[in-house]
Write a protein that holds these residues in place. Structure first.
Motif, PDB file in Angstrom:
ATOM      1  N   GLN A  98       0.831  -1.208   0.000  1.00 58.66           N
ATOM      2  CA  GLN A  98       0.000   0.000   0.000  1.00 58.66           C
ATOM      3  C   GLN A  98       0.864   1.255   0.000  1.00 58.66           C
ATOM      4  O   GLN A  98       0.584   2.207  -0.731  1.00 58.66           O
ATOM      5  CB  GLN A  98      -0.946  -0.011   1.202  1.00 58.66           C
ATOM      6  N   ALA A  99       1.921   1.263   0.795  1.00 57.40           N
ATOM      7  CA  ALA A  99       2.818   2.425   0.834  1.00 57.40           C
ATOM      8  C   ALA A  99       3.529   2.592  -0.510  1.00 57.40           C
ATOM      9  O   ALA A  99       3.638   3.697  -1.029  1.00 57.40           O
ATOM     10  CB  ALA A  99       3.837   2.271   1.963  1.00 57.40           C
ATOM     11  N   ARG A 100       4.006   1.494  -1.065  1.00 58.46           N
ATOM     12  CA  ARG A 100       4.695   1.549  -2.363  1.00 58.46           C
ATOM     13  C   ARG A 100       3.769   2.102  -3.434  1.00 58.46           C
ATOM     14  O   ARG A 100       4.147   2.985  -4.204  1.00 58.46           O
ATOM     15  CB  ARG A 100       5.208   0.158  -2.733  1.00 58.46           C
ATOM     16  N   HIS A 101       2.533   1.617  -3.477  1.00 60.27           N
ATOM     17  CA  HIS A 101       1.574   2.093  -4.482  1.00 60.27           C
ATOM     18  C   HIS A 101       1.202   3.558  -4.250  1.00 60.27           C
ATOM     19  O   HIS A 101       1.043   4.320  -5.209  1.00 60.27           O
ATOM     20  CB  HIS A 101       0.320   1.215  -4.486  1.00 60.27           C
ATOM     21  N   ALA A 102       1.078   3.952  -2.986  1.00 60.10           N
ATOM     22  CA  ALA A 102       0.745   5.353  -2.682  1.00 60.10           C
ATOM     23  C   ALA A 102       1.851   6.286  -3.166  1.00 60.10           C
ATOM     24  O   ALA A 102       1.578   7.341  -3.759  1.00 60.10           O
ATOM     25  CB  ALA A 102       0.509   5.529  -1.182  1.00 60.10           C
ATOM     26  N   VAL A 103       3.109   5.904  -2.949  1.00 62.21           N
ATOM     27  CA  VAL A 103       4.230   6.740  -3.400  1.00 62.21           C
ATOM     28  C   VAL A 103       4.290   6.750  -4.928  1.00 62.21           C
ATOM     29  O   VAL A 103       4.458   7.811  -5.537  1.00 62.21           O
ATOM     30  CB  VAL A 103       5.562   6.261  -2.777  1.00 62.21           C
ATOM     31  N   ARG A 104       4.124   5.604  -5.555  1.00 59.72           N
ATOM     32  CA  ARG A 104       4.122   5.547  -7.031  1.00 59.72           C
ATOM     33  C   ARG A 104       3.033   6.439  -7.604  1.00 59.72           C
ATOM     34  O   ARG A 104       3.276   7.235  -8.518  1.00 59.72           O
ATOM     35  CB  ARG A 104       3.909   4.103  -7.496  1.00 59.72           C
ATOM     36  N   ASP A 105       1.830   6.338  -7.055  1.00 57.83           N
ATOM     37  CA  ASP A 105       0.707   7.146  -7.550  1.00 57.83           C
ATOM     38  C   ASP A 105       0.950   8.634  -7.325  1.00 57.83           C
ATOM     39  O   ASP A 105       0.599   9.460  -8.167  1.00 57.83           O
ATOM     40  CB  ASP A 105      -0.595   6.712  -6.877  1.00 57.83           C
ATOM     41  N   LEU A 106       1.578   8.987  -6.201  1.00 53.64           N
ATOM     42  CA  LEU A 106       1.893  10.381  -5.916  1.00 53.64           C
ATOM     43  C   LEU A 106       2.875  10.932  -6.950  1.00 53.64           C
ATOM     44  O   LEU A 106       2.678  12.026  -7.480  1.00 53.64           O
ATOM     45  CB  LEU A 106       2.484  10.508  -4.516  1.00 53.64           C
TER      46      LEU A 106
END
Length: 168
Positions: A46-54
């Protein structure tokens, strides 16, 4: 970086003054974003995807290779917090600060233990996450540090140049 993530160099919490003045007006991708997550395994992707999306949403100028390195760093730092700090820190915080020339990501928890990068031991299969983080950071021309927080925990931060030495 100043409190808004601007400036020519990284500025961790409690760190030194910026190396020089930042731009008069922030660039469209500049800013600071912070989110918290429970210290559980599901928080790693979830953290990895949140940073990628940001990065995508803000249009941060990073190469694909640098973005992949940054996402690996996020995964390793969040994994370490989940595996080693959850007992004293049921919640972790992830912060992404993007300036004109630097991108900083940090993971904060409430556990006082300060990890160190372990020496390479080819006989071991684990325990080398921070060593990997430091190597990816070094190859990108960045900085990696561990600092104490006011609450007695720690924050591990990585700052990478947006015009990286080897990931261009």
């Amino acid at each position: 970086m100043d409190d808004d993530g601007r400036g020519p160099g990284p500025r961790p919490q409690g760190g030194a003054e910026p190396l020089g003045p930042g731009p008069a007006h922030p660039l469209p991708y500049e800013g600071v974003w912070r989110f918290s997550a429970p210290a559980v395994e599901a928080s790693v992707p979830q953290a990895r995807h949140a940073v990628r999306d940001l990065l995508l949403r803000q249009g941060v100028p990073v190469s694909d290779e640098m973005a992949q390195g940054l996402l690996l760093i996020v995964s390793e730092l969040v994994t370490n917090a989940v595996k080693h700090a959850a007992v004293l820190s049921p919640t972790i915080a992830v912060e992404v600060a993007v300036g004109a020339e630097w991108l900083r990501v940090s993971v904060e928890d409430n556990h006082p233990y300060r990890p160190t990068a372990l020496e390479t031991d080819h006989g071991r299969t684990g325990g080398r996450g921070l060593l990997l983080v430091r190597e990816v950071t070094r190859e990108a021309g960045g900085l990696c540090e561990v600092d104490h927080t006011a609450s007695g925990g720690k924050v591990i931060w990585v700052a990478l140049p947006l015009k990286p030495a080897r990931f261009s």
